[in-house]
Design a protein around this motif. Structure first.
Motif: not given
Length: 120
Positions: A1-5, A46-48, A77-78, A111-117
């Motif tokens: 899990x990521x913390x996302x803004x 935040x992670x992302x 990420x944009x 899925x891509x956010x998890x990969x990014x983190x």
């Protein structure tokens, strides 16, 4: 899990993306403007940073630069049109700058956010 803004002026996009990310298990803070996002980024980790790129504004790019000054390890990420691109620190230790990733369809966003983190 990521913390996302999640920072975007588009109410519909913000609601859709927040719901999709939460269903994927991410913790999401969402804001509608650059100044609110910057305040939260200064107060919380935040992670992302996930933001849209809109043709009539450079706020999103300014926000991404400010976020990376606050936390150089934060991923950015944009969302552009119907895909997303990620900016990540280069793999070499001590290197400066960011790397542009491949476009991502919004159906794979969580899925891509998890990969990014994980790429940290």
């Amino acid at each position: 899990m990521a913390t996302v803004m999640l920072a975007t002026r588009n109410d519909d996009m913000r609601g859709y993306l927040a719901a999709k990310l939460k269903r994927s298990g991410h913790a999401v803070s969402r804001v509608a403007d650059y100044h609110s996002a910057l305040t939260l980024l200064e107060e919380n980790a935040y992670d992302v940073l996930l933001t849209t790129v809109e043709a009539d504004s450079s706020d999103e790019l300014d926000l991404a630069r400010a976020a990376r000054r606050i936390d150089p390890d934060m991923r950015v990420m944009f969302i552009t049109g119907f895909s997303a691109v990620a900016l990540m620190p280069p793999a070499e230790e001590g290197a400066r700058g960011m790397t542009l990733g491949e476009p991502v369809h919004l159906n794979r966003l969580g899925e891509e956010l998890r990969r990014l983190v994980r790429a940290a």
